[in-house]
Write an enzyme that holds these catalytic residues in place. Sequence first.
Site, PDB file in Angstrom:
ATOM      1  N   LYS A  89       0.348   4.604   6.518  1.00 29.46           N
ATOM      2  CA  LYS A  89      -0.289   5.438   5.486  1.00 29.46           C
ATOM      3  C   LYS A  89       0.266   6.858   5.582  1.00 29.46           C
ATOM      4  CE  LYS A  89      -3.264   2.100   4.558  1.00 29.46           C
ATOM      5  NZ  LYS A  89      -2.871   1.140   3.592  1.00 29.46           N
ATOM      6  N   SER A 133       0.792  -1.243   0.000  1.00 27.25           N
ATOM      7  CA  SER A 133       0.000   0.000   0.000  1.00 27.25           C
ATOM      8  C   SER A 133       0.819   1.285   0.000  1.00 27.25           C
ATOM      9  CB  SER A 133      -0.970   0.015   1.182  1.00 27.25           C
ATOM     10  OG  SER A 133      -0.280   0.265   2.392  1.00 27.25           O
TER      11      SER A 133
END
Length: 191
Positions: A91, A48
């Site tokens: 993230k 990710s």
Amino acid sequence: MSNETIKSYFLSLSKNLWDMAIVILIAAAIVFPIRKFIFQPFIVSGSSMEPTYYTGDYLIIDELSYRFNEPAREDVIVFSYPQNPEQKFIKRIIGLLGETVEIKGGKVFIEQGDKRFELQELYLPSSILTIDERRMTLNQGEYFVMGDNRMASYDSRKWGSLPKDKIIGKVLIKVFSPKKIFGANLSGLIK
């Protein structure tokens, strides 16, 4: 061997063991608080955050900074996933407290009151587009986060805002990267 020699040997051994125990205790007293409250290791698992971080990258997380400063846009953070706090995610912060984040036409827009601007994501290759049409207004204590690999990231676009109290810390440094050393992505090897 005389009794004196044996006695001397055991006294020397016990003194050395005692000295070693003291060194270990002092080291633990120094290292434990640093590891528990200031810095924490983190190994990336998943795609990710590619191309910024790859599976197997060994990172040091700064757990102290956010006790004195607010998280900033573009900070890369590690946090406990709100729907399963046992899972840790990595993230990038996109939207801040009280802002509105809008994703439209492959671009990210930020609204702060009556001011609106397109987010210039210079950390992403120009080939990466942000898919999904989404608009979210953040409350106080909430952040909007996304992975840099927008096509493979499970993030605020899917599960909503991130509460501030779930943030563990921000990435301070990448210590080790198998991708750079061995030239291979280890996504299939590390779980």
